[in-house]
Design an enzyme around this catalytic site. Structure first.
Site, PDB file in Angstrom:
ATOM      1  N   HIS A 190      29.648  42.968  41.351  1.00  0.00           N
ATOM      2  CA  HIS A 190      30.134  44.189  40.704  1.00  0.00           C
ATOM      3  C   HIS A 190      29.991  45.418  41.600  1.00  0.00           C
ATOM      4  O   HIS A 190      30.439  46.499  41.214  1.00  0.00           O
ATOM      5  CB  HIS A 190      29.428  44.458  39.366  1.00  0.00           C
ATOM      6  N   ASP A 205      30.977  36.136  42.234  1.00  0.00           N
ATOM      7  CA  ASP A 205      31.279  36.333  40.820  1.00  0.00           C
ATOM      8  C   ASP A 205      32.785  36.427  40.608  1.00  0.00           C
ATOM      9  O   ASP A 205      33.353  37.507  40.684  1.00  0.00           O
ATOM     10  CB  ASP A 205      30.580  37.608  40.347  1.00  0.00           C
ATOM     11  N   ASP A 248      39.062  35.992  37.383  1.00  0.00           N
ATOM     12  CA  ASP A 248      39.268  37.431  37.517  1.00  0.00           C
ATOM     13  C   ASP A 248      38.027  38.072  38.122  1.00  0.00           C
ATOM     14  O   ASP A 248      36.928  37.518  38.063  1.00  0.00           O
ATOM     15  CB  ASP A 248      39.610  38.066  36.170  1.00  0.00           C
ATOM     16  N   GLU A 287      37.395  37.858  32.001  1.00  0.00           N
ATOM     17  CA  GLU A 287      35.982  38.009  31.654  1.00  0.00           C
ATOM     18  C   GLU A 287      35.457  39.381  32.047  1.00  0.00           C
ATOM     19  O   GLU A 287      34.710  40.017  31.290  1.00  0.00           O
ATOM     20  CB  GLU A 287      35.160  36.909  32.336  1.00  0.00           C
ATOM     21  N   HIS A 325      35.312  31.847  35.710  1.00  0.00           N
ATOM     22  CA  HIS A 325      36.439  32.789  35.568  1.00  0.00           C
ATOM     23  C   HIS A 325      36.951  33.171  36.946  1.00  0.00           C
ATOM     24  O   HIS A 325      36.183  33.256  37.915  1.00  0.00           O
ATOM     25  CB  HIS A 325      36.057  34.023  34.738  1.00  0.00           C
TER      26      HIS A 325
END
Length: 451
Positions: free
Chosen positions: A423, A126, A95, A157, A93
């Site tokens: 994150h 990520d 995003d 995602e 992904h």
């Protein structure tokens, strides 16, 4: 081409990997128009489309999914002479998570920056690092790819809005494959070849406690008037025992773990645990984070300390996240959490519980030819045997893939080892992981074709 030749080619490609990753990280592709313009995601999607065209993919298109995000789809047939070849679907992904507190970053979030041998930037691991892993593996193989390839790179995602989850069953014929590489995880540690075989599911709720019709003076009424915030604290405290084990009535903690160990010292470092603070639970770290239910208090609505008044709170609210291990049904786990909160509420306070999203856990089947080929490829790439790990996070798409393609082997791998801090502020990727995992992917495509 042999392993040494592929390794040399990937080593020579690494300057381009850094340049490409810098371009891709520069797109602020947070799939939330309230935070960043949607054109940022559009630009990232087009970047992905253009670069996979350069490695031989055709039928490339930007597919608008149910949540409005764009996924990149493409196909590349096997090289001539490989009639009847197997088909592999490559997933990633583009995003990313929002950068959160910009002041907590040591480097600009959307500018790839090298420090101490790592590359920093939001999405560097990520999952834009995994996109570069795919591209580098295919650049190293050149024209000699002995399997049919399909590509799906999604754009929402991180928001969890389910665009691709809705698209996959609708376009099952388009996406069907013998093996699916879900490249959105990583090794147990840098340099330790790992495949993720389990994912915890999730079940979120918001609990609201009400006790009074309005705030009341704590001096005049405190002691007899029920305090909604104190009631909520009492309820939340019942979710763990003195050792930190999750203790929700009806949920068993007897979930064993048979894969790789997660050393406590390494976990303390990975989780940024302060000196002197104990780890939670009476099981091993691997059991606690991969194989047992775990409840987290995500947020509480109550007055802040600064500006608070001498008043009894009439209402209080909390958002809870329950992680559900394989072998446990997420819906039933959510039911148990709701029932537990209602049962432990003190003093007859009113309790309202809103059920939010829930997703089932996942366990991969590891006995097929794709896993055999990956084990061989990882051993050649890293010089040591592949191990297995769990993932505390959830990837609902894996269950959608399994339900839609029950005969396909689903493999979770990637560059997101624990030090990436995905994150969180200061996300980074180890470029050696991109190189090793690109080599492992290239070797896998060769070995899988030969099984």
């Amino acid at each position: 081409m042999g392993v040494d030749g592929l390794r040399d080619k990937i080593s020579a490609l690494m300057p381009r990997v850094r340049t490409d990753l810098a371009e891709l990280v520069a797109y602020r592709s947070v799939a939330d128009p309230r935070q960043f313009p949607p054109e940022e995601c559009d630009s990232a999607a087009n970047w992905v489309k253009d670069h996979f065209a350069e490695v031989g993919f055709g039928k490339l298109e930007l597919v608008t999914t149910a949540d409005g995000s764009k996924a990149v789809y493409g196909e590349r047939p096997a090289a001539p002479g490989h009639d009847g070849a197997r088909t592999v679907l490559l997933y990633a992904h583009y995003d990313v998570q929002p950068p959160l507190d910009a002041s907590a970053w040591r480097t600009p979030p959307f500018e790839l920056t090298e420090q101490d041998g790592r590359w920093y930037g939001r999405g560097a691991a990520d999952c834009k690092g995994n996109i570069l892993m795919h591209l580098t593996a295919l650049r190293a193989l050149g024209d000699d790819v002995p399997v049919n390839l399909k590509l799906i790179v999604e754009g929402s995602e991180e928001q969890g809005t389910g665009g691709l989850e809705a698209y996959v069953p609708e376009r099952a014929g388009l996406l069907a494959a013998d093996a699916i590489l879900v490249c959105d995880t990583g090794n147990a540690a840098a340099g330790v070849p790992t495949v993720t075989t389990t994912l915890r599911g999730l079940a979120n709720v918001v609990v609201t406690v009400s006790a009074l019709r309005s705030e009341m003076h704590s001096g005049m009424f405190g002691g007899a008037a029920p305090d909604a915030l104190a009631a909520l604290v009492h309820m939340l405290a019942s979710l763990r025992d003195a050792h930190g084990n999750t203790t929700i009535t009806g949920l068993s903690a007897d979930q064993g773990w048979q894969g790789t160990d997660y050393p406590a010292d390494q976990f303390r470092t990975d989780a940024n645990v302060l000196d002197g603070v104990q780890l939670l639970g009476d099981g091993t770290v691997a059991e606690m984070v991969w194989a047992r239910p775990a409840v987290t208090i995500l947020g509480i609505d109550c007055p802040p300390v600064v500006g608070s008044a001498a008043a009894i709170q009439p209402t209080a609210r909390a958002r809870l996240n329950l992680r559900v291990p394989p072998g446990m049904d997420a819906t039933r786990a959510q039911d148990a959490l709701v029932a537990h909160l209602q049962a432990v509420a003190p003093w007859g306070v009113h309790v309202d519980i809103e059920r939010e999203s829930h997703g089932e856990p996942f366990r991969a089947s590891t006995g097929g030819p794709a896993y055999q080929a990956l084990g061989d490829a990882m051993r050649e790439a890293y010089g040591r045997d592949m191990t297995t790990a769990g993932q505390g996070g959830s990837i609902p798409l894996c269950n959608v893939f399994h339900d839609t393609f029950p005969d396909a082997e689903i493999i979770l791998m990637g560059v997101e080892e624990p030090r990436t801090l995905m994150h969180a502020p200061n996300e980074s990727v180890d470029p050696a992981e991109i190189a090793h995992m690109a080599l492992a992917e290239a070797l896998f495509l060769q070995r899988y074709a030969a099984t």
